[in-house]
Enzyme design. Structure first.
Site, PDB file in Angstrom:
ATOM      1  N   HIS A 268     -49.684   3.543  57.917  1.00  0.00           N
ATOM      2  CA  HIS A 268     -50.053   3.862  56.519  1.00  0.00           C
ATOM      3  C   HIS A 268     -50.913   5.123  56.443  1.00  0.00           C
ATOM      4  O   HIS A 268     -51.721   5.277  55.535  1.00  0.00           O
ATOM      5  CB  HIS A 268     -50.803   2.704  55.840  1.00  0.00           C
TER       6      HIS A 268
ATOM      7  N   SER B 108     -50.105  34.505  53.430  1.00  0.00           N
ATOM      8  CA  SER B 108     -50.008  34.469  51.977  1.00  0.00           C
ATOM      9  C   SER B 108     -50.128  35.894  51.447  1.00  0.00           C
ATOM     10  O   SER B 108     -50.866  36.711  52.002  1.00  0.00           O
ATOM     11  CB  SER B 108     -51.129  33.605  51.407  1.00  0.00           C
TER      12      SER B 108
ATOM     13  N   LYS C 144     -54.988  33.038  54.815  1.00  0.00           N
ATOM     14  CA  LYS C 144     -54.049  31.926  54.992  1.00  0.00           C
ATOM     15  C   LYS C 144     -53.143  32.065  56.205  1.00  0.00           C
ATOM     16  O   LYS C 144     -52.672  33.145  56.536  1.00  0.00           O
ATOM     17  CB  LYS C 144     -53.161  31.789  53.746  1.00  0.00           C
TER      18      LYS C 144
ATOM     19  N   GLU D  88     -42.649  23.192  56.937  1.00  0.00           N
ATOM     20  CA  GLU D  88     -42.295  22.872  55.546  1.00  0.00           C
ATOM     21  C   GLU D  88     -40.806  23.074  55.306  1.00  0.00           C
ATOM     22  O   GLU D  88     -40.163  22.288  54.602  1.00  0.00           O
ATOM     23  CB  GLU D  88     -43.110  23.751  54.592  1.00  0.00           C
TER      24      GLU D  88
END
Ligand code: ARG
Length: 475
Positions: A155, A276, A282, A289
């Site tokens: 979980h 970024s 970043k 992803e």
């Protein structure tokens, strides 16, 4: 050049041609179409339907076209409807009317699905190779962290300590099942539809078993109507690819989580990260992803094809032209994602110290107390209850489990002796998980040993199949 039209007084309207046309996507079947044409030619010649002279000329032209397609010298043009018509144009350009001879005893209906099977087999073998590369990267990374404790989650909450290598190795097992699925799929896909004709077989003396063998198939279709209609192999391939995509996506999700500032476990290499355009600080795990994101289209391709097939009457219907793009897209997608994920896995480093510090947090050793009591013959339900009370007491008093006093332990359960603290270490908890497939160092070593053997034998198996396929394609 149209492959039909004798009964028509007018050619197709522009919109009809535009909708019918598939050569802009089915052109990639060209090498397989040429190879199956060579196999068909053998039968037309050996059965006496074509003279040796004519067959020799056609064979020469087919081989020339094969080379010209490979170099791009011969290409489809705007007026070609599909790969089959484009290649027949190529043959007639070289040979005149005899270029049309190959159509005897064959229909685009059995031709297209034969081509697609060959394409699918060729590319699923490449997918298998890329999966094995990823498994090797996973195993190497797992070995690197064979002695690194980390919290294991259920979980997404701390559950029990694990060895981080065990966490990484699990992905290699998922991909081993995908390889198994590809092997099973190859067995079912190894049936040649060539000889099924339009739907009813042929009155000419063909030998579908011989063409099947020449193309490396195990058998030929036992029912010609099924032969031209069956697209199970496409649907199954799309399922396997969607499953691979789902496994890649789950790696992606873990990498994203582990790379957050909150976790701070994963240091993804610069070469596998992106920046970024506005925030100079970043460093984003975009590969992870995209691995996660691409899974969506893989599932979409599967559901799209199943929807096309559902309710379709048997034998050929033009709807079946819709089988190709989802397959091509899924194969392209998986072959794009696999090397990127392999590189990402191979070059990510993990913060051992952070993981080790986090391992005992969240009372992840509570199960050790319950297991200790079970070894003292306390029924598990009571043992679980007692361990839960220890956690509650720690929570309310801001302590860790091993910090409870002897009398507090004894009060919670008389069988909780001071030596309970011996099991309240991450090291002890890990060492005790000795069941097969468990996280103890000894079980992990066994796991990695058999995983390596499995990957080695899969490598050999798929490599042999690839070699046999290339030999068949090059005749
Ligand atoms: N381009 C077609 C396809 O991909 C080839 C078969 C066409 N057959 C026919 N009878 N119209 O399915």
């Amino acid at each position: 050049m149209a492959l039909w039209g004798g009964r028509f007084s007018d050619g197709p309207a522009d919109a009809v041609f535009a909708l019918s046309r598939s050569v802009h996507f089915d052109w990639r079947l060209a090498p397989y179409d040429l190879r199956s044409s060579l196999a068909h030619l053998e039968i037309l010649q050996s059965s006496g339907l074509l003279t040796a002279d004519v067959a020799g000329a056609i064979r020469g032209a087919l081989l020339e076209l094969t080379a010209e397609v490979a170099t791009g010298e011969f290409q489809a043009i705007a007026s070609d409807e599909d790969v089959h018509s484009a290649l027949e144009r190529g043959l007639t350009e070289k040979l005149g009317d005899i270029g049309g001879s190959l159509r005897a005893g064959r229909s685009r209906n059995d031709q297209v699905t034969t081509d697609l099977r060959l394409y699918a087999i060729d590319h699923m073998l490449e997918v298998a190779t890329q999966i094995i590369n990823l498994q090797e990267a996973l195993i190497a990374k797992a070995n690197e962290y064979a002695d690194a404790p980390a919290p294991g989650f259920t979980h997404l909450q701390h559950a029990q300590p694990i060895i981080f290598g065990h966490e990484i190795a699990k992905h290699a097992h998922a991909f081993a099942r995908d390889l198994d699925r590809i092997s099973d799929w190859l067995v079912r896909t190894s049936v040649s539809p060539l000889g099924s004709g339009a739907l009813a077989g042929s009155s000419l003396p063909l030998s579908p078993e011989k063409t099947a063998a020449a193309l490396g198939f195990t058998s030929s279709s036992a029912n010609s109507i099924d032969g031209v209609s069956d697209r199970d192999f496409v649907a199954e391939a799309l399922f396997v690819l969607a499953m691979v995509g789902s496994h890649l996506s789950r790696i992606g999700e873990e990498w994203c989580i582990w790379a957050t500032t909150e976790f701070g476990w994963a240091k993804v290499a610069d070469a596998y990260s992106t920046g970024s355009s506005i925030m100079p600080q970043k460093k984003n795990p975009d590969m992870a992803e995209l691995a996660r994101g691409k899974a969506g289209r893989l599932v979409g391709n599967l559901t799209g094809l199943l929807t096309t097939l559902k309710g379709l009457p048997f034998a050929y219907n033009r709807d079946l032209q819709e089988d190709k793009e989802p397959l091509f897209d899924s194969i392209d997608t998986v072959l794009l994602v696999l090397p990127a994920v392999t590189g990402m896995v191979a070059t990510t480093n993990f913060d051992r110290e952070k993981m080790a510090l986090a391992a005992p947090l969240g009372f992840s050793l509570a199960t050790e107390i319950a297991d200790y009591l079970v070894r003292a013959h306390v029924p598990f339900a009571h043992a679980h209850e007692a361990a839960g009370k220890c956690v509650a007491l720690c929570e309310s008093s801001g302590r860790q489990l091993h910090q409870l006093t002897d009398s507090e332990f004894a009060e919670i359960h008389p069988s909780l002796q001071p030596d309970v603290r011996d099991v309240l270490t991450v090291h002890g908890a890990l060492a005790s998980r000795t069941t097969i497939g468990g996280t103890s160092p000894s079980s992990f070593a066994e796991q990695i040993k058999s995983l390596k053997e499995l990957v080695q034998s899969d490598f050999k198996k798929f490599n042999d199949k690839k070699r046999a396929f290339s030999a068949m394609m090059g005749q």
